[in-house]
Design an enzyme around this catalytic site. Structure first.
Site, PDB file in Angstrom:
ATOM      1  N   TYR A   1      80.779  -3.110  11.035  1.00  0.00           N
ATOM      2  CA  TYR A   1      79.823  -2.885  12.357  1.00  0.00           C
ATOM      3  C   TYR A   1      80.665  -2.412  13.314  1.00  0.00           C
ATOM      4  O   TYR A   1      80.833  -1.668  14.138  1.00  0.00           O
ATOM      5  CB  TYR A   1      78.830  -3.484  12.426  1.00  0.00           C
ATOM      6  CG  TYR A   1      77.950  -3.371  13.609  1.00  0.00           C
ATOM      7  CD1 TYR A   1      76.973  -2.371  13.433  1.00  0.00           C
ATOM      8  CD2 TYR A   1      77.971  -3.773  14.786  1.00  0.00           C
ATOM      9  CE1 TYR A   1      75.970  -1.970  14.284  1.00  0.00           C
ATOM     10  CE2 TYR A   1      77.129  -3.653  15.960  1.00  0.00           C
ATOM     11  CZ  TYR A   1      76.097  -2.502  15.477  1.00  0.00           C
ATOM     12  OH  TYR A   1      75.273  -1.837  16.520  1.00  0.00           O
TER      13      TYR A   1
ATOM     14  N   SER B   1      78.232   0.065  20.738  1.00  0.00           N
ATOM     15  CA  SER B   1      77.694  -1.352  20.763  1.00  0.00           C
ATOM     16  C   SER B   1      78.336  -2.339  22.013  1.00  0.00           C
ATOM     17  O   SER B   1      79.505  -1.834  21.941  1.00  0.00           O
ATOM     18  CB  SER B   1      77.539  -1.962  19.513  1.00  0.00           C
ATOM     19  OG  SER B   1      77.364  -3.234  19.428  1.00  0.00           O
TER      20      SER B   1
HETATM   21  N1  LIG Z   1      69.407  -3.950  18.434  1.00  0.00           N
HETATM   22  C1  LIG Z   1      70.654  -4.422  18.907  1.00  0.00           C
HETATM   23  O1  LIG Z   1      70.917  -5.581  19.261  1.00  0.00           O
HETATM   24  C2  LIG Z   1      71.577  -3.415  19.340  1.00  0.00           C
HETATM   25  C3  LIG Z   1      72.880  -3.745  19.733  1.00  0.00           C
HETATM   26  C4  LIG Z   1      73.946  -2.792  20.063  1.00  0.00           C
HETATM   27  C5  LIG Z   1      73.709  -1.610  19.455  1.00  0.00           C
HETATM   28  N2  LIG Z   1      72.699  -1.061  18.941  1.00  0.00           N
HETATM   29  C6  LIG Z   1      72.740   0.189  18.360  1.00  0.00           C
HETATM   30  O2  LIG Z   1      71.298   0.910  18.848  1.00  0.00           O
HETATM   31  C7  LIG Z   1      70.909   1.764  17.747  1.00  0.00           C
HETATM   32  C8  LIG Z   1      69.344   1.713  17.493  1.00  0.00           C
HETATM   33  O3  LIG Z   1      69.198   0.220  16.806  1.00  0.00           O
HETATM   34  P1  LIG Z   1      67.977  -0.629  17.210  1.00  0.00           P
HETATM   35  O4  LIG Z   1      68.324  -1.756  17.662  1.00  0.00           O
HETATM   36  O5  LIG Z   1      66.817   0.253  17.747  1.00  0.00           O
HETATM   37  O6  LIG Z   1      67.437  -0.740  15.638  1.00  0.00           O
HETATM   38  P2  LIG Z   1      66.069  -0.527  14.619  1.00  0.00           P
HETATM   39  O7  LIG Z   1      66.489  -1.133  13.364  1.00  0.00           O
HETATM   40  O8  LIG Z   1      65.003  -1.068  15.201  1.00  0.00           O
HETATM   41  O9  LIG Z   1      66.014   1.033  14.775  1.00  0.00           O
HETATM   42  C9  LIG Z   1      66.972   1.899  13.999  1.00  0.00           C
HETATM   43  C10 LIG Z   1      66.334   3.240  13.376  1.00  0.00           C
HETATM   44  O10 LIG Z   1      67.525   3.821  12.753  1.00  0.00           O
HETATM   45  C11 LIG Z   1      66.814   4.397  11.680  1.00  0.00           C
HETATM   46  N3  LIG Z   1      67.607   4.845  10.639  1.00  0.00           N
HETATM   47  C12 LIG Z   1      68.494   4.029   9.871  1.00  0.00           C
HETATM   48  N4  LIG Z   1      69.302   4.453   9.126  1.00  0.00           N
HETATM   49  C13 LIG Z   1      68.934   6.033   9.269  1.00  0.00           C
HETATM   50  C14 LIG Z   1      69.359   7.188   8.781  1.00  0.00           C
HETATM   51  N5  LIG Z   1      70.337   7.031   7.855  1.00  0.00           N
HETATM   52  N6  LIG Z   1      69.021   8.414   9.269  1.00  0.00           N
HETATM   53  C15 LIG Z   1      68.234   8.352  10.232  1.00  0.00           C
HETATM   54  N7  LIG Z   1      67.507   7.190  10.837  1.00  0.00           N
HETATM   55  C16 LIG Z   1      68.107   6.029  10.395  1.00  0.00           C
HETATM   56  C17 LIG Z   1      65.897   3.239  10.890  1.00  0.00           C
HETATM   57  O11 LIG Z   1      64.855   3.772  10.211  1.00  0.00           O
HETATM   58  C18 LIG Z   1      65.275   2.670  12.389  1.00  0.00           C
HETATM   59  O12 LIG Z   1      63.935   3.486  12.740  1.00  0.00           O
HETATM   60  C19 LIG Z   1      71.848   1.500  16.598  1.00  0.00           C
HETATM   61  O13 LIG Z   1      72.633   2.594  16.681  1.00  0.00           O
HETATM   62  C20 LIG Z   1      72.353   0.195  16.944  1.00  0.00           C
HETATM   63  O14 LIG Z   1      73.617   0.074  16.084  1.00  0.00           O
HETATM   64  C21 LIG Z   1      71.583  -2.217  18.773  1.00  0.00           C
END
Ligand SMILES: NC(=O)c1ccc[n+]([C@@H]2O[C@H](COP(=O)([O-])OP(=O)(O)OC[C@H]3O[C@@H](n4cnc5c(N)ncnc54)[C@H](O)[C@@H]3O)[C@@H](O)[C@H]2O)c1
Length: 287
Positions: free
Chosen positions: A156, A143
């Site tokens: 986080y 991230s």
């Molecule tokens: N959205 C943001 O602003 C952002 C920014 C930086 C990094 N990220 C990273 O990107 C990645 C994806 O996030 P996103 O934004 O698409 O979020 P999101 O919540 O839309 O999707 C995350 C998915 O992970 C699944 N998940 C959660 N716990 C789980 C588990 N124990 N086992 C399997 N699946 C699980 C959820 O059900 C969901 O479908 C994450 O690692 C997040 O930290 C997101």
């Protein structure tokens, strides 16, 4: 069909960035092993792809034995994986003073444990599937908060700094040992996904925290997936997503650790303004 004959594994594929990656990979010829703990989200992702291009698996990435069994199942169903996206992740908004240790354990089990589990379970397959001409790809989602730390995101940030450390070490080991696997660490700024809605928070007003998260999002998941895949194709070790991802990379380079003082002062001003002018009903319920 850039990814023809590729078996691509995507965790957290039921929403957001994981869904967008699955759709983009499947559209470009990959056979995708898409997993999530959310069965309904996963079914919706699969429905958005051409029939037969995606195999779905119910998986909790924090469960090490389940991830190992999953790796064997994917090999049996589709053949050895040649792309792995350790994407599943969760958020916790809490200042360290008031954080529940159990919440930190939960988050670390998924954000860092999940990446360790996926990496170690699939690495033998990636080494087997890769070649000098067509290396296998291992992509870990860190991230912007794996580059800088910010208030109320201690657990986080710690987990995403840990993902960066693991990924950058693995990259060196793959090069040092002549393994046909390229390793990439992704640092998105705020992306408009369900991440804010799924966040655990001890903040007094969880709804306001989630609304603010959504308001801060500068990038779509589709754009994020495109940036990630372009970065992987170009062999970039560090893939920055969005203007906020690039700013997060620049801040510690320009200011050293003094960036923390700057952000703390900025956060104090913002939180004072928020207390003086609480968000309107419309802001709390944007839909
Ligand atoms: N959205 C943001 O602003 C952002 C920014 C930086 C990094 N990220 C990273 O990107 C990645 C994806 O996030 P996103 O934004 O698409 O979020 P999101 O919540 O839309 O999707 C995350 C998915 O992970 C699944 N998940 C959660 N716990 C789980 C588990 N124990 N086992 C399997 N699946 C699980 C959820 O059900 C969901 O479908 C994450 O690692 C997040 O930290 C997101």
């Amino acid at each position: 069909m850039k990814y023809r004959n590729r078996v691509a594994v995507v965790t957290g594929a039921g929403s957001g960035i994981g869904r967008a990656l699955t759709i983009a990979l499947a559209a470009d010829g990959a056979r995708v092993a898409a997993s999530d703990i959310d069965a309904a989200g996963l079914a919706a992702t699969s429905a958005a792809c051409a029939p037969g291009s995606v195999a779905t698996y119910h998986l909790d990435v924090a469960d090490r034995a389940a991830v190992r069994a999953h790796a064997e199942q994917v090999r049996a169903d589709l053949g050895p994986a040649s792309m792995l996206f350790n994407n599943a992740g969760v958020d916790l908004m809490a200042e360290i003073e008031s954080m529940e240790p159990a919440d930190l354990d939960w988050l670390f089990g998924i954000n860092f444990g999940g990446v360790v589990n996926g990496t170690t379970a699939f690495l033998p397959q990636l080494i087997e599937a890769g070649s000098a001409d067509r290396p296998a790809r291992l992509i870990n989602l860190s991230s912007a908060f794996g580059l800088i730390a910010v208030p109320a995101q201690g657990a986080y940030c710690a987990s995403k700094f840990a993902v960066r450390g693991l990924t950058e070490t693995l990259r060196q080991e793959m090069i040092m040992n002549d393994r046909p696997v390229t390793v990439h660490c992704v640092h998105p700024g705020v992306v408009k996904t369900n991440f804010g809605k799924n966040m655990r928070t001890s903040a007094e007003d969880a709804e306001v925290a989630r609304t603010l998260f959504d308001k801060a999002a500068l990038t779509t998941p589709e754009r994020t997936a495109r940036t990630i895949l372009r970065g992987v194709d170009r062999g970039k070790a560090r893939i920055l997503v969005g203007p906020d991802g690039r700013i997060a990379a620049a801040l510690p380079r320009l200011l050293g650790v003094s960036y923390t003082t700057l952000l703390a002062r900025g956060s104090r001003v913002t939180s004072r303004r928020r207390t003086a002018n609480p968000p309107s009903v419309e802001e709390r319920n944007p839909l």
